[in-house]
Design an enzyme around this catalytic site. Structure first.
Site, PDB file in Angstrom:
ATOM      1  N   SER A  52      44.368  11.674  72.538  1.00 16.83           N
ATOM      2  CA  SER A  52      43.988  11.643  71.132  1.00 16.83           C
ATOM      3  C   SER A  52      42.911  10.574  70.920  1.00 16.83           C
ATOM      4  O   SER A  52      41.974  10.484  71.693  1.00 16.83           O
ATOM      5  CB  SER A  52      45.229  11.402  70.270  1.00 16.83           C
ATOM      6  N   ASP A 214      44.720  18.244  69.667  1.00 14.77           N
ATOM      7  CA  ASP A 214      45.215  16.901  69.968  1.00 14.77           C
ATOM      8  C   ASP A 214      46.119  16.867  71.192  1.00 14.77           C
ATOM      9  O   ASP A 214      47.065  17.637  71.310  1.00 14.77           O
ATOM     10  CB  ASP A 214      45.974  16.357  68.755  1.00 14.77           C
TER      11      ASP A 214
END
Length: 383
Positions: A52, A214
């Site tokens: 991320s 993500d």
């Protein structure tokens, strides 16, 4: 010993987890470590893994692996000068246009060339990465022996697998496990944007034929990439934060808002799997302590993994509320529509508040937390 010899034979691995604007905390931790590291030395972690927003910090550090302090200063400069509109569009015209195009896109025919839909448009982040990240330096540092491997993890929306894209020397082979794998590649902005694409908030990214989001979504084993890349001592900057009650009526009879629920879901995505994986690793280490040395030698895959985890000492959500007014007016109105105000507890604010004042506070918190653990960090990293 020369500095290159030390770094080449080190098994230290750095793991940077996700969390949007919260990743500024990681920079503070790294800044503190750089203060008690030798000057002009390479990174004390030749294996760097990011997920991320942590993927962006990991890559920035890998680009300057030959000089740890310089790499940290570069990261500090970016985060200390950050503004919302350098990460995603925040003016009324472009925010409204992006949302409207997403709505109209839902009516397109299946054969049309569709674009990824999301609440916010992070094109400015792509431009920022193109301007500040020199990806060619990664290979240079690997060839010089200052870096062993860089791994960026993203989640495939196509098959639900967690994919770790890694760049390293040829001796590290791809790995394939249940729901996760490691694929050698040349790291680019596409990989960083994919790994940092918070679900629904930022658009997915197409890499080859698959769409990625993500990296924390399907990451059942956050420690896996570092171990596969040769890490035996894992330094982890986590996001497990203490619970701090905001100035909210605890006896509020109303049900939680959509924003509160979404915030809890995001917190679960970014922190729960790491804690589970750490518990699993500790159980394996305890089991290995009962096995004879001869059995360990005959099974090369069996090895003890040490870890040191540094989590924030204060709650990011409580800190973010103090900087609510720093968000652009358009974004505040957009968030208000899903129940996020300056007196509502929701983690979403702490993920999206890419403001230099808030980020500076997170950097300071990370710096102070690392200084509190200086003795432990020095011993763990052999500094």
């Amino acid at each position: 010993m020369s500095k290159k010899y030390n770094i080449k034979h080190s098994k230290n691995a750095l793991i940077l987890t996700g969390g949007g604007a919260r990743a500024a905390y990681q920079v503070g931790v790294l800044s503190a470590i750089s203060k008690f590291s030798p000057r002009h030395y390479p990174v004390p972690f030749p294996i760097i893994c990011g997920t991320s927003a942590g993927a962006i910090n990991a890559t920035g550090l890998a680009c300057y692996a030959s000089c740890f302090q310089l790499g940290v200063k570069k990261l500090e400069w970016v985060w200390n000068s950050l503004k919302t509109d350098r990460v995603y569009h925040s003016d009324p015209l472009r925010v409204g246009s992006h949302i409207l195009s997403g709505i109209l896109g839902s009516f397109q025919a299946d054969y049309a060339n569709k674009t990824a839909r999301s609440l916010l448009n992070n094109t400015p982040l792509r431009n920022l990465l193109s301007n500040v990240v020199d990806y060619s330096r990664i290979d240079q540092n690997i060839l010089k022996g200052d870096l062993s491997a860089l791994s960026i993890t993203a989640s495939s929306y196509s098959n639900g697998n967690s994919i770790s894209f890694y760049q390293s020397h040829d001796s590290i082979k791809p790995w394939f496990r249940a729901k996760r794998s490691g694929i050698p590649t040349q790291i680019s902005s596409d990989h960083l944007l994919a790994s940092a694409a918070i679900p629904l908030i930022f658009p997915s990214v197409k890499i080859k034929r698959n769409h990625f989001g993500d990296g924390s979504i399907h990451q059942l084993s956050p420690l896996s990439p570092a171990i596969h890349l040769g890490g035996e001592k894992l330094f982890i900057v986590g996001v497990e934060q203490p619970k701090e009650t905001l100035h909210i009526n605890e006896n509020n009879p109303h049900p939680p808002t959509t924003a509160t629920i979404a915030g809890h879901l995001l917190d679960g995505i970014f922190s729960d799997t790491l804690q589970s994986d750490l518990e699993r690793m500790h159980r394996v280490n305890n089991t290995l302590s009962l096995i004879t040395d001869e059995s360990k030698h005959n099974n090369e895959g069996l090895k003890n993994i040490d870890s040191l985890v540094l989590n924030p000492s204060h709650n990011f959500n409580s800190m973010a509320v103090e900087y609510y007014q720093e968000l652009p007016y358009t974004i505040r109105m957009l968030l208000r529509g899903i129940g996020i105000t300056n007196d509502q507890e929701s983690s979403i604010l702490s993920y999206l508040l890419f403001d230099k004042a808030y980020c500076k506070q997170l950097i300071k918190l990370g710096f102070d937390d690392a200084l509190e653990q200086e003795a432990n960090i020095r011993q763990f990293l052999n500094l």
